[in-house]
Scaffold this motif. Structure first.
Motif, short mmCIF file in Angstrom:
data_model
loop_
_atom_site.label_atom_id
_atom_site.label_comp_id
_atom_site.label_asym_id
_atom_site.label_seq_id
_atom_site.Cartn_x
_atom_site.Cartn_y
_atom_site.Cartn_z
N GLN A 52 -22.55 -32.43 14.47
CA GLN A 52 -23.32 -33.67 14.63
C GLN A 52 -24.80 -33.30 14.71
N SER A 53 -25.60 -33.95 13.86
CA SER A 53 -27.02 -33.62 13.82
C SER A 53 -27.79 -34.82 13.30
N ARG A 78 -9.90 -21.63 23.13
CA ARG A 78 -8.87 -21.40 24.15
C ARG A 78 -8.44 -22.71 24.80
N LEU A 79 -9.37 -23.61 25.02
CA LEU A 79 -9.03 -24.93 25.57
C LEU A 79 -8.20 -25.74 24.56
N LYS A 80 -8.49 -25.54 23.29
CA LYS A 80 -7.70 -26.19 22.25
C LYS A 80 -6.26 -25.67 22.26
N GLU A 81 -6.12 -24.37 22.41
CA GLU A 81 -4.78 -23.77 22.47
C GLU A 81 -4.00 -24.24 23.70
N GLN A 82 -4.72 -24.62 24.75
CA GLN A 82 -4.09 -25.14 25.96
C GLN A 82 -3.77 -26.63 25.86
N GLY A 83 -4.22 -27.28 24.76
CA GLY A 83 -3.95 -28.70 24.57
C GLY A 83 -4.93 -29.63 25.26
N LYS A 84 -6.00 -29.08 25.81
CA LYS A 84 -6.97 -29.93 26.51
C LYS A 84 -7.95 -30.60 25.56
N ILE A 85 -8.21 -29.95 24.42
CA ILE A 85 -8.98 -30.58 23.36
C ILE A 85 -8.23 -30.36 22.05
N ARG A 86 -8.51 -31.21 21.07
CA ARG A 86 -7.79 -31.12 19.79
C ARG A 86 -8.66 -30.61 18.65
N ALA A 87 -9.98 -30.73 18.80
CA ALA A 87 -10.89 -30.28 17.75
C ALA A 87 -12.20 -29.86 18.39
N ILE A 88 -12.96 -29.04 17.66
CA ILE A 88 -14.18 -28.43 18.19
C ILE A 88 -15.39 -28.88 17.38
N GLY A 89 -16.42 -29.31 18.10
CA GLY A 89 -17.65 -29.71 17.44
C GLY A 89 -18.86 -29.02 18.05
N VAL A 90 -19.93 -28.95 17.28
CA VAL A 90 -21.22 -28.50 17.79
C VAL A 90 -22.25 -29.54 17.37
N SER A 91 -23.32 -29.65 18.14
CA SER A 91 -24.33 -30.66 17.87
C SER A 91 -25.71 -30.04 18.02
N ASN A 92 -26.62 -30.44 17.14
CA ASN A 92 -28.01 -29.96 17.18
C ASN A 92 -28.14 -28.46 16.95
N PHE A 93 -27.21 -27.87 16.22
CA PHE A 93 -27.26 -26.45 15.89
C PHE A 93 -28.03 -26.25 14.58
#
Length: 308
Positions: free
Chosen positions: A175-176, A142-157
């Motif tokens: 990222q791991s 949803r934040l991506k759709e609002q233009g606040k972020i451009r891509a989504i990452g997860v780390s240590n999953f």
């Protein structure tokens, strides 16, 4: 300088980025000089290193603030900016929170510290124990759709957490930890990332310096490495012997062992970018020599077999 696409996103980066935990990360490294940290970021941008990786917990918050100051000076468009959130302080203790409300507030706080109106890549830094992963990633979508972020990452999953997080195909980057001494990611994480168009960004690529080729059997440690079995006794000696077997390859290519190691990662499926750290500007220049290393298929297999 040739750039690569990060995951399924529209972000294009230099495959050698900058891990910025030593830029303002006073809680991680003692006696950091903030102006040196700013110079590290300036040098990176001047040399075409556009992928900057930071996080709220580096500082906490100070790394983002220093990078924001440099980007104000150099121009926001020069950087593909990645940061992370999940840590919060409760009664003086650090806990993880992946709730949509907390992630939204984390993004807003990072935007303020970075002095920008968008973040190129925002990671959930660590999973918590209660939030459904698809719900957490949905908040970032949803934040991506609002233009606040451009891509989504997860780390240590873990692999199961990653699959849950990516149930709608929203995850662009994982990222791991991954290095020649810690190759568990090859079992499931790397194949899953390759099959699903997710870029894998390894951290600790030089295994806390062990793969840098600078240590000898007489080297002693007074930090966290002193309690790490990898750096103790016969195991340390065996590990150094493995690193020594990389020296002929490095010598033939007129580079350091670290450059050969980093170049090996870029030959692995799903690994599109590396984020080696730097405490001094000249280390940024050194990291970029990795791009000059061309490993043959035989050399890639030889390095892999040494560290099986």
């Amino acid at each position: 300088m040739a750039t690569i696409r990060l995951g399924k996103s529209d972000l294009h980066i230099n495959p050698i980025g900058l891990g910025a935990n030593a830029v303002g990360g006073h809680n991680l490294y003692p006696n950091l000089n903030e102006e040196t940290g700013r110079d590290v970021v300036r040098t990176a941008l001047d040399l075409g290193v556009n992928f900057l990786d930071t996080a709220f917990i580096y500082g906490p918050g100070r790394s983002e603030e220093l990078i924001g100051e440099v980007l104000k000076e150099k121009g926001r468009a020069k950087a593909v900016l990645a940061t992370k959130g999940a840590h919060k302080f409760v009664d003086g203790k650090v806990v993880m929170d992946n709730s949509p409300a907390f992630l939204q507030q984390s993004v807003e706080d990072s935007l303020r510290r970075l002095q920008t109106d968008y973040i190129d890549l925002f990671y959930i830094h660590f999973p918590d124990e209660q939030t459904p992963k698809a719900e957490a990633v949905g908040a970032l979508q949803r934040l991506k759709e609002q233009g606040k972020i451009r891509a989504i990452g997860v780390s240590n999953f873990s692999i199961d957490q990653l699959k849950e997080a990516n149930v709608n195909g929203y995850v662009d980057v994982l990222q791991s930890e991954y290095n020649l001494f810690a190759r568990d990611a090859e079992k499931e994480l790397l194949p899953y990332c390759e099959a699903n168009g997710i870029s894998f960004v390894p951290y600790f690529p030089l295994a806390s310096g062990l793969l840098g080729g600078k240590y000898t059997k007489d080297t002693t440690f007074r930090d966290l490495r002193a309690n790490n079995p990898r750096f103790q006794g016969e195991a340390f000696a065996r590990n150094l012997d493995k690193v020594d077997r990389l020296r002929p390859i490095a010598s033939q290519k007129n580079v350091e062992v670290a450059h050969v190691v980093l170049a090996w990662y870029l030959k692995q499926p799903a690994i599109d970018a590396l984020i080696p750290g730097a405490k001094k500007p000249e280390q940024v220049k050194e990291n970029l020599k990795t791009l000059d290393v061309q490993l043959t298929d035989a050399e890639v297999e030889e390095i892999s077999s040494i560290f099986k």
